[in-house]
Design an enzyme around this catalytic site. Structure first.
Site, PDB file in Angstrom:
ATOM      1  CG  LEU A  44      -1.810  -1.477   1.389  1.00 34.73           C
ATOM      2  CD1 LEU A  44      -2.914  -1.234   2.827  1.00 34.73           C
ATOM      3  CD2 LEU A  44      -2.915  -1.650   0.288  1.00 34.73           C
ATOM      4  N   GLY A  84       2.622  -9.121   6.066  1.00 34.23           N
ATOM      5  CA  GLY A  84       2.370  -8.363   7.545  1.00 34.23           C
ATOM      6  C   GLY A  84       2.630  -6.971   7.481  1.00 34.23           C
ATOM      7  N   GLY A  85       2.417  -5.610   8.304  1.00 30.26           N
ATOM      8  CA  GLY A  85       2.837  -4.248   8.150  1.00 30.26           C
ATOM      9  C   GLY A  85       1.550  -4.439   6.866  1.00 30.26           C
ATOM     10  CG  ASP A  86       2.279  -0.952   4.325  1.00 26.43           C
ATOM     11  OD1 ASP A  86       2.873  -1.588   4.114  1.00 26.43           O
ATOM     12  OD2 ASP A  86       2.322  -0.328   3.205  1.00 26.43           O
ATOM     13  CD  GLU A  87       6.086  -5.423   2.324  1.00 25.36           C
ATOM     14  OE1 GLU A  87       7.256  -5.257   2.035  1.00 25.36           O
ATOM     15  OE2 GLU A  87       6.417  -6.819   3.198  1.00 25.36           O
TER      16      GLU A  87
END
Length: 200
Positions: A44, A84-87
């Site tokens: 993102l 994980g995160g925005d992935e």
């Protein structure tokens, strides 16, 4: 307990472990059937800025909405996972490379639409890297790594776009996109002229 071990607690999507498992099964099936697998690594674009400025709680809500939108954008047979995160990563069985182009274009268009979180209207967008089995790797780890490399190329290209790991394939996809954009502009600006020649 098994569900918790294989799914992301925030979005409910398959996690990296379950994705690799499904990818391994998908690769065996593709090998048997002579089909292809597209692995799409999605990041993102403006998530970090939003998360840092508006807080983690709103960031988590945004990730949940993005996960739902990604799931709604693909077929039921495709796997959407959170790394994980925005992935996020999508695994899709395809017949032709053009199928991957259509999926990536749809994902980018859907993620460009604003997200409404509470009183905020957020524009996020996404960069996508694509690797294809068999030409870009014949195991899950290689395909994921190559899609990740392609995603960073998409980010460097200006974000809100996609890139293939394979350079030649990428060139063909970009030529097609440029042609489509030029045709839309020409249609909008009334640049087409119709000629006809009657046959007697």
């Amino acid at each position: 307990a098994l569900h918790l071990a294989q799914h992301d607690p925030l979005t409910g999507l398959p996690n990296r472990s379950l994705l690799q498992n499904r990818l391994n099964h998908g690769l065996k099936a593709a090998q048997r059937n002579g089909t292809r697998i597209a692995v799409m690594f999605i990041d993102l674009d403006r998530f970090k800025v939003i998360n840092d400025s508006l807080g983690h709680l709103l960031g988590d809500q945004l990730l949940q909405l993005a996960a739902r939108r990604l799931t709604d954008s693909v077929r039921a047979s495709d796997t959407v996972s959170r790394q994980g995160g925005d992935e996020f990563v999508i695994m899709a069985e395809i017949d032709h490379v053009g199928d991957a182009v259509h999926i990536a274009e749809k994902l980018i268009a859907d993620l460009e639409m604003p997200f409404v979180v509470g009183e905020h209207r957020l524009n996020v967008g996404a960069s996508i890297g694509i690797s294809i089995y068999p030409q870009d790797g014949d195991d899950a780890e290689t395909l994921l790594r190559n899609a990740d490399v392609a995603m960073y190329e998409a980010k460097e290209a200006g974000r809100g776009t996609f890139r293939f790991f394979d350079a030649a394939m990428n060139d063909r996809a970009q030529q097609r996109l440029h042609m489509e954009a030029a045709l839309r502009r020409a249609l909008r600006d009334s640049e087409f002229e119709l000629y006809y020649q009657p046959k007697v």
